[in-house]
Scaffold this active site. Sequence first.
Site, mmCIF file in Angstrom:
data_model
loop_
_atom_site.group_PDB
_atom_site.id
_atom_site.type_symbol
_atom_site.label_atom_id
_atom_site.label_comp_id
_atom_site.label_asym_id
_atom_site.label_seq_id
_atom_site.Cartn_x
_atom_site.Cartn_y
_atom_site.Cartn_z
ATOM 1 N N ASP A 1 -44.322 -107.258 19.912
ATOM 2 C CA ASP A 1 -44.522 -108.233 20.994
ATOM 3 C C ASP A 1 -45.843 -107.940 21.730
ATOM 4 O O ASP A 1 -46.654 -108.848 21.958
ATOM 5 C CB ASP A 1 -43.322 -108.138 21.947
ATOM 6 C CG ASP A 1 -43.456 -109.022 23.160
ATOM 7 O OD1 ASP A 1 -43.056 -110.191 23.081
ATOM 8 O OD2 ASP A 1 -43.955 -108.541 24.194
ATOM 9 N N LYS B 1 -46.214 -116.463 22.014
ATOM 10 C CA LYS B 1 -47.306 -115.516 21.697
ATOM 11 C C LYS B 1 -47.475 -115.328 20.201
ATOM 12 O O LYS B 1 -48.577 -115.121 19.704
ATOM 13 C CB LYS B 1 -47.067 -114.154 22.339
ATOM 14 C CG LYS B 1 -45.825 -113.426 21.809
ATOM 15 C CD LYS B 1 -44.908 -113.060 22.910
ATOM 16 C CE LYS B 1 -43.479 -113.082 22.502
ATOM 17 N NZ LYS B 1 -42.573 -113.064 23.637
ATOM 18 N N VAL C 1 -36.250 -120.479 28.713
ATOM 19 C CA VAL C 1 -37.450 -121.008 29.384
ATOM 20 C C VAL C 1 -37.414 -122.538 29.417
ATOM 21 O O VAL C 1 -37.724 -123.148 30.452
ATOM 22 C CB VAL C 1 -38.740 -120.511 28.683
ATOM 23 C CG1 VAL C 1 -39.975 -121.024 29.433
ATOM 24 C CG2 VAL C 1 -38.773 -118.987 28.618
ATOM 25 N N LYS D 1 -49.501 -110.150 21.910
ATOM 26 C CA LYS D 1 -50.105 -110.517 23.194
ATOM 27 C C LYS D 1 -51.521 -109.958 23.328
ATOM 28 O O LYS D 1 -52.418 -110.655 23.812
ATOM 29 C CB LYS D 1 -49.222 -110.007 24.341
ATOM 30 C CG LYS D 1 -47.883 -110.753 24.437
ATOM 31 C CD LYS D 1 -46.956 -110.048 25.411
ATOM 32 C CE LYS D 1 -45.642 -110.781 25.574
ATOM 33 N NZ LYS D 1 -44.665 -109.961 26.332
ATOM 34 N N GLY E 1 -29.213 -107.456 29.068
ATOM 35 C CA GLY E 1 -29.931 -108.641 28.587
ATOM 36 C C GLY E 1 -31.445 -108.469 28.597
ATOM 37 O O GLY E 1 -32.186 -109.422 28.373
ATOM 38 N N GLU F 1 -33.142 -107.366 23.126
ATOM 39 C CA GLU F 1 -32.404 -108.143 22.116
ATOM 40 C C GLU F 1 -31.475 -107.203 21.342
ATOM 41 O O GLU F 1 -31.704 -105.991 21.309
ATOM 42 C CB GLU F 1 -33.391 -108.741 21.103
ATOM 43 C CG GLU F 1 -34.501 -109.555 21.705
ATOM 44 C CD GLU F 1 -34.077 -110.981 22.008
ATOM 45 O OE1 GLU F 1 -33.124 -111.458 21.362
ATOM 46 O OE2 GLU F 1 -34.665 -111.583 22.909
HETATM 47 P P1 NAP Z 1 -34.421 -119.111 23.583
HETATM 48 O O1 NAP Z 1 -33.622 -118.955 24.835
HETATM 49 O O2 NAP Z 1 -33.953 -118.486 22.339
HETATM 50 O O3 NAP Z 1 -34.604 -120.689 23.353
HETATM 51 C C1 NAP Z 1 -35.137 -121.218 22.193
HETATM 52 C C2 NAP Z 1 -34.827 -122.703 22.174
HETATM 53 O O4 NAP Z 1 -35.460 -123.292 21.033
HETATM 54 C C3 NAP Z 1 -33.332 -123.021 22.039
HETATM 55 O O5 NAP Z 1 -33.004 -124.135 22.836
HETATM 56 C C4 NAP Z 1 -33.155 -123.358 20.554
HETATM 57 O O6 NAP Z 1 -32.144 -124.316 20.322
HETATM 58 C C5 NAP Z 1 -34.502 -123.996 20.253
HETATM 59 N N1 NAP Z 1 -34.903 -123.842 18.852
HETATM 60 C C6 NAP Z 1 -35.180 -122.700 18.184
HETATM 61 N N2 NAP Z 1 -35.529 -122.971 16.921
HETATM 62 C C7 NAP Z 1 -35.462 -124.308 16.785
HETATM 63 C C8 NAP Z 1 -35.688 -125.201 15.716
HETATM 64 N N3 NAP Z 1 -36.045 -124.753 14.518
HETATM 65 N N4 NAP Z 1 -35.535 -126.518 15.939
HETATM 66 C C9 NAP Z 1 -35.155 -126.976 17.152
HETATM 67 N N5 NAP Z 1 -34.934 -126.187 18.208
HETATM 68 C C10 NAP Z 1 -35.074 -124.871 18.030
HETATM 69 O O7 NAP Z 1 -35.916 -118.596 23.810
HETATM 70 P P2 NAP Z 1 -36.705 -118.421 25.208
HETATM 71 O O8 NAP Z 1 -36.408 -117.087 25.780
HETATM 72 O O9 NAP Z 1 -36.519 -119.635 26.060
HETATM 73 O O10 NAP Z 1 -38.216 -118.341 24.682
HETATM 74 C C11 NAP Z 1 -38.922 -119.504 24.320
HETATM 75 C C12 NAP Z 1 -40.392 -119.142 24.127
HETATM 76 O O11 NAP Z 1 -40.913 -118.639 25.352
HETATM 77 C C13 NAP Z 1 -40.654 -118.042 23.071
HETATM 78 O O12 NAP Z 1 -41.871 -118.295 22.423
HETATM 79 C C14 NAP Z 1 -40.780 -116.801 23.930
HETATM 80 O O13 NAP Z 1 -41.554 -115.795 23.311
HETATM 81 C C15 NAP Z 1 -41.494 -117.356 25.134
HETATM 82 N N6 NAP Z 1 -41.340 -116.573 26.337
HETATM 83 C C16 NAP Z 1 -40.094 -116.266 26.781
HETATM 84 C C17 NAP Z 1 -39.970 -115.516 27.951
HETATM 85 C C18 NAP Z 1 -38.613 -115.187 28.496
HETATM 86 O O14 NAP Z 1 -38.543 -114.544 29.550
HETATM 87 N N7 NAP Z 1 -37.516 -115.591 27.872
HETATM 88 C C19 NAP Z 1 -41.129 -115.071 28.635
HETATM 89 C C20 NAP Z 1 -42.389 -115.434 28.154
HETATM 90 C C21 NAP Z 1 -42.482 -116.183 26.999
HETATM 91 P P3 NAP Z 1 -30.586 -123.950 20.613
HETATM 92 O O15 NAP Z 1 -30.505 -123.749 22.088
HETATM 93 O O16 NAP Z 1 -29.826 -125.140 20.152
HETATM 94 O O17 NAP Z 1 -30.317 -122.702 19.828
#
Ligand code: NAP
Length: 429
Positions: free
Chosen positions: A200, A104, A15, A204, A186, A189
């Site tokens: 999840d 969430k 995201v 929500k 994908g 998980e």
């Molecule tokens: P993601 O792809 O796993 O990305 C997480 C990012 O946060 C990565 O860049 C990671 O760094 C960084 N990160 C994690 N822990 C960290 C820490 N302790 N310090 C610094 N950086 C940290 O997750 P995502 O899918 O984008 O989701 C992000 C948020 O959006 C979550 O809350 C998720 O529930 C929400 N969300 C996601 C979706 C979706 O479709 N994916 C939909 C709705 C809501 P690295 O890249 O270096 O590992």
Amino acid sequence: MNQTTGVGLLGLGVVGSAVANAIIDRHRLEDPSISLNVAAAVVRDLDRTRAVDLDRSIISTDPDSVIINHEVGIVVELMGGENPAFDYITAALKAGKHVVTANKEVMCKRGSELLATAAENNVQLLYEASVAGGIPIIGPLMNDLAANTIQSVRGIINGTTNFILTKMAHEGADFDDVLAEAQGLGYAESDPTADVDGFDALYKISVLARLAYHTEVPVDVIHREGIRGVHAKDFRYASELGFTIKLLAVAQANRESGLLARVHPALIPLTVPMASVNGVLNAVEVEGDLVGPLWFQGPGAGPDPTASAVMGDILRIASGTVSSGSPTAAPEPFKIASMSDHTCKYYLRLTASDRPGVLANVAKVLGDADISINSVLQKDTDIENGHADLVIMTHPAREANMQDAVSAINDLDTVLRLDSLLRVETYAE
Ligand code: NAP
């Protein structure tokens, strides 16, 4: 000439990268009404390849490079999880930054504290993307529907489980096979617990219930069941009876019975719109006293739909169209109702001995618990082993009575197993 608002990203994953790209694309517009730039970004691993082309000098592993950066006006938390997200958001709010999050879990578990910190520091905390991805649902509950008494919020708000259940329904496939396919694509998980065990959706619905009913709905008062116990056979029998099976997240309340929030698989009639919400789509029905029933449907996840919701929040803050200060005074909180008092029809599937009197035994046990039978199907008779599937639909019954009956059914020596017990969701006639 518009002033540019600096955005600081905590997280540059699926995201975060999509949001950064949306900001960059916007910046390329000739004269954007609201000008944004990515001022800084924080990640865990500096060596990872990113799906966005950012100057590497603005990417760091130090959260302060965003949180106390003078060029950052809006901090966008896209890391996920409760910690350290809670600490970083709190620090940013205290540093006078507006915050947007898609998280969430932190908004469910620590949302009230964070919203209070935002109000104390006269800054905004917006979280539209935290529920149902691209579907605008938080904003409508917070703003557009504020005049309504909300009767219920009911939705399919987890795309992974909806993908799995849809495949099981359409292809007659087993849970484990479809889960493996979802992981390969994908959509799930490698550790699918958060999705398939209902966590999840629980986070929500807790967020939605707090907004709809101005009442804290902590995770431990929400009834939660995942989809691991749903079998391919159940879709076949449900369909013969005019139903399909979905993982529903529901919050409903009235002053007499209180507020009940629940997440569980449920039979829903094939004739209601929710039955046609398939694949990774999400949908939410909201019933308000003034507006009546409302229906929201769309992509509940994915980089661009989620970025759409995050960007909406960023632009509202940057344009100054959200009022700052304390939220409106909450009405008196609802008492939390017990799942034991929930009343609905039930679907039971038993493996029973194929001999006379079995149904009478089961009917007696149900009758003793004050539950009457609506219909019975006998299916898949296994002549060799003397077994058959007994599929029973009941009339409405209290959850507590059904749980009593379940114990007694399990004690019957003519019943080999109670394979499935599913609730039938109640819809207005
Ligand atoms: P993601 O792809 O796993 O990305 C997480 C990012 O946060 C990565 O860049 C990671 O760094 C960084 N990160 C994690 N822990 C960290 C820490 N302790 N310090 C610094 N950086 C940290 O997750 P995502 O899918 O984008 O989701 C992000 C948020 O959006 C979550 O809350 C998720 O529930 C929400 N969300 C996601 C979706 C979706 O479709 N994916 C939909 C709705 C809501 P690295 O890249 O270096 O590992």
